[in-house]
Write an enzyme that holds these catalytic residues in place. Structure first.
Site, mmCIF file in Angstrom:
data_model
loop_
_atom_site.group_PDB
_atom_site.id
_atom_site.type_symbol
_atom_site.label_atom_id
_atom_site.label_comp_id
_atom_site.label_asym_id
_atom_site.label_seq_id
_atom_site.Cartn_x
_atom_site.Cartn_y
_atom_site.Cartn_z
ATOM 1 N N SER A 10 0.831 -1.207 0.000
ATOM 2 C CA SER A 10 0.000 0.000 0.000
ATOM 3 C C SER A 10 0.861 1.250 0.000
ATOM 4 O O SER A 10 0.382 2.326 -0.360
ATOM 5 C CB SER A 10 -0.876 0.051 1.258
ATOM 6 N N HIS A 29 -1.688 -2.705 -6.786
ATOM 7 C CA HIS A 29 -2.291 -2.529 -5.461
ATOM 8 C C HIS A 29 -3.772 -2.903 -5.454
ATOM 9 O O HIS A 29 -4.622 -2.161 -5.938
ATOM 10 C CB HIS A 29 -2.097 -1.055 -5.035
ATOM 11 N N GLU A 43 -4.784 -0.471 -8.395
ATOM 12 C CA GLU A 43 -3.900 0.605 -8.860
ATOM 13 C C GLU A 43 -2.613 -0.014 -9.416
ATOM 14 O O GLU A 43 -1.924 -0.748 -8.706
ATOM 15 C CB GLU A 43 -3.586 1.554 -7.698
ATOM 16 N N ASN A 91 -5.880 6.251 -1.570
ATOM 17 C CA ASN A 91 -5.523 6.609 -0.193
ATOM 18 C C ASN A 91 -5.189 8.091 -0.074
ATOM 19 O O ASN A 91 -5.406 8.704 0.969
ATOM 20 C CB ASN A 91 -4.369 5.735 0.319
HETATM 21 N N1 LIG Z 1 -4.693 -5.344 4.739
HETATM 22 C C1 LIG Z 1 -5.085 -4.449 3.835
HETATM 23 O O1 LIG Z 1 -6.158 -3.836 3.958
HETATM 24 C C2 LIG Z 1 -4.228 -4.191 2.625
HETATM 25 C C3 LIG Z 1 -4.826 -3.605 1.489
HETATM 26 C C4 LIG Z 1 -4.049 -3.411 0.348
HETATM 27 C C5 LIG Z 1 -2.708 -3.745 0.362
HETATM 28 N N2 LIG Z 1 -2.138 -4.292 1.481
HETATM 29 C C6 LIG Z 1 -0.713 -4.660 1.440
HETATM 30 O O2 LIG Z 1 -0.626 -6.060 1.249
HETATM 31 C C7 LIG Z 1 0.542 -6.560 1.931
HETATM 32 C C8 LIG Z 1 0.126 -7.663 2.887
HETATM 33 O O3 LIG Z 1 -0.792 -7.126 3.798
HETATM 34 P P1 LIG Z 1 -1.741 -8.109 4.639
HETATM 35 O O4 LIG Z 1 -2.749 -7.229 5.289
HETATM 36 O O5 LIG Z 1 -2.180 -9.236 3.799
HETATM 37 O O6 LIG Z 1 -0.706 -8.631 5.740
HETATM 38 P P2 LIG Z 1 -0.828 -9.943 6.664
HETATM 39 O O7 LIG Z 1 -0.002 -9.652 7.858
HETATM 40 O O8 LIG Z 1 -2.235 -10.351 6.834
HETATM 41 O O9 LIG Z 1 -0.108 -11.082 5.780
HETATM 42 C C9 LIG Z 1 1.255 -11.065 5.484
HETATM 43 C C10 LIG Z 1 1.739 -12.491 5.378
HETATM 44 O O10 LIG Z 1 3.091 -12.498 4.924
HETATM 45 C C11 LIG Z 1 3.675 -13.660 5.462
HETATM 46 N N3 LIG Z 1 5.126 -13.599 5.330
HETATM 47 C C12 LIG Z 1 5.996 -12.904 6.059
HETATM 48 N N4 LIG Z 1 7.257 -13.146 5.625
HETATM 49 C C13 LIG Z 1 7.148 -14.019 4.594
HETATM 50 C C14 LIG Z 1 8.089 -14.657 3.733
HETATM 51 N N5 LIG Z 1 9.381 -14.436 3.860
HETATM 52 N N6 LIG Z 1 7.621 -15.487 2.781
HETATM 53 C C15 LIG Z 1 6.315 -15.736 2.657
HETATM 54 N N7 LIG Z 1 5.366 -15.148 3.448
HETATM 55 C C16 LIG Z 1 5.794 -14.315 4.399
HETATM 56 C C17 LIG Z 1 3.184 -13.682 6.898
HETATM 57 O O11 LIG Z 1 3.338 -14.966 7.480
HETATM 58 C C18 LIG Z 1 1.733 -13.250 6.714
HETATM 59 O O12 LIG Z 1 0.862 -14.366 6.609
HETATM 60 C C19 LIG Z 1 1.201 -5.375 2.616
HETATM 61 O O13 LIG Z 1 2.244 -4.897 1.803
HETATM 62 C C20 LIG Z 1 0.070 -4.336 2.682
HETATM 63 O O14 LIG Z 1 0.544 -3.004 2.616
HETATM 64 C C21 LIG Z 1 -2.870 -4.540 2.612
#
Ligand SMILES: NC(=O)c1ccc[n+]([C@@H]2O[C@H](COP(=O)([O-])OP(=O)(O)OC[C@H]3O[C@@H](n4cnc5c(N)ncnc54)[C@H](O)[C@@H]3O)[C@@H](O)[C@H]2O)c1
Length: 290
Positions: free
Chosen positions: A123, A144, A156, A195
């Site tokens: 994000s 995104h 995006e 955002n």
């Molecule tokens: N949550 C939201 O609303 C949202 C929306 C859009 C974008 N994002 C982006 O998406 C990305 C993930 O966010 P999320 O909310 O899904 O996070 P999350 O914490 O739910 O999931 C992240 C996952 O990554 C895994 N992980 C960590 N290190 C790893 C590795 N070396 N290899 C494989 N997996 C690994 C973790 O175990 C975890 O399950 C972030 O960059 C965030 O900015 C999040």
């Protein structure tokens, strides 16, 4: 390479975003591998897949055959190497930590086929900060998705200066294949499009409240009944968490030095009082009797 060469997708991270992005790809005909270092998270992602698909059949959104085919197309593995070794397109969705993402992209560069595009769902971390960890910067970009990824239509696609037109075109086309609505950002900018727009609305709503121009209820009403928003800024902040508003504002300020990102006085006050919104029972509104 063009969009028809994309047959296999690997998703790195099976958390909030990754498990839904994987399923989205499988439903839309892509052989998909979802990987995570955490076995429990992988199991949860698999269990979600197994419950989601029959639900879609019950609602008439998928036929039994389509659901079965989607299930057959998706695999879960703790090995990133196995997940990406023959991927044409990789979508990274791991924790929002720059060093982790750089390490993962360096590994992906070694493990994925040379033609594969490497997209980050981050994000806030622009791909310029990651692309130089690879030997294929022209194939590294931000794509995104929004939460929940199975539902939200907008994606995006951010074309930093290092990103080739081919990479952008394939990424936009892939989003369309996934029945999303992609928008093309011609430059990298903090917060991307939505955002930033929401940031501006939130700042204005807070300014109007703090200047005593109107109550938060009336500001929320203006947004709902005048602009057709599903809810106003204050209700939305209560839902997503005032702690998140505070932390993201502080992070954005640290990152950019732009004082517009600093949380406003009333947000700081709510944060210090532990009034985070629905999750604590009180935020802008009071939920304790509900
Ligand atoms: N949550 C939201 O609303 C949202 C929306 C859009 C974008 N994002 C982006 O998406 C990305 C993930 O966010 P999320 O909310 O899904 O996070 P999350 O914490 O739910 O999931 C992240 C996952 O990554 C895994 N992980 C960590 N290190 C790893 C590795 N070396 N290899 C494989 N997996 C690994 C973790 O175990 C975890 O399950 C972030 O960059 C965030 O900015 C999040």
């Amino acid at each position: 390479m063009n969009i028809d060469d994309v047959k296999k997708i690997a998703v790195i991270g099976a958390g909030n975003m990754g498990h839904q992005i994987s399923l989205l790809c499988a439903i839309h005909g892509y052989t998909t591998t979802c990987t995570d270092i955490n076995e429990n998270i992988l199991k949860k992602a698999e269990a979600f897949t197994d419950s989601y698909l029959p639900g879609r059949v019950q609602k008439g959104r998928l036929t039994e055959e389509q659901a079965r085919a989607a299930r057959d197309r998706i695999t879960f593995t703790a090995s990133m190497e196995a997940a990406v070794k023959d991927a044409d397109y990789v979508i990274e969705a791991v924790l929002e930590v720059l060093d982790l993402k750089r390490k993962i992209f360096a590994d992906l560069d070694k493990m994925a086929p040379p033609h594969a595009i490497l997209a980050s769902n981050s994000s806030a971390i622009i791909s310029s900060k990651i692309a130089d960890a690879t030997k294929r910067p022209e194939k590294v970009l931000n794509v995104h998705f929004f939460n929940p990824a199975l539902v939200m239509k907008l994606v995006e696609v951010v074309q930093g200066p290092h990103v080739s037109d081919e990479t952008r075109e394939i990424s936009m086309a892939l989003c369309e294949k996934l029945e999303k609505v992609p928008v093309h950002l011609k430059k990298e900018v903090d917060g991307f499009l939505l955002n930033r727009i929401f940031g501006a609305i939130t700042r204005e709503a807070l300014w109007l409240l703090e200047m005593g121009v109107a109550s938060m209820e009336d500001i929320d009403k203006a947004q709902v009944y005048g602009a057709g928003h599903p809810m106003g800024t204050f209700r939305l902040m209560d839902l997503t968490g005032i702690d998140l508003t505070y932390i993201m504002g502080m992070e954005a300020f640290r990152e950019t030095g732009d004082v517009r990102h600093l949380p406003s006085p009333s947000v700081v006050e709510k944060y210090c009082n532990g009034e985070y919104g629905q999750k604590t029972g009180k935020g802008w509104y009071d939920y304790r009797d509900k």
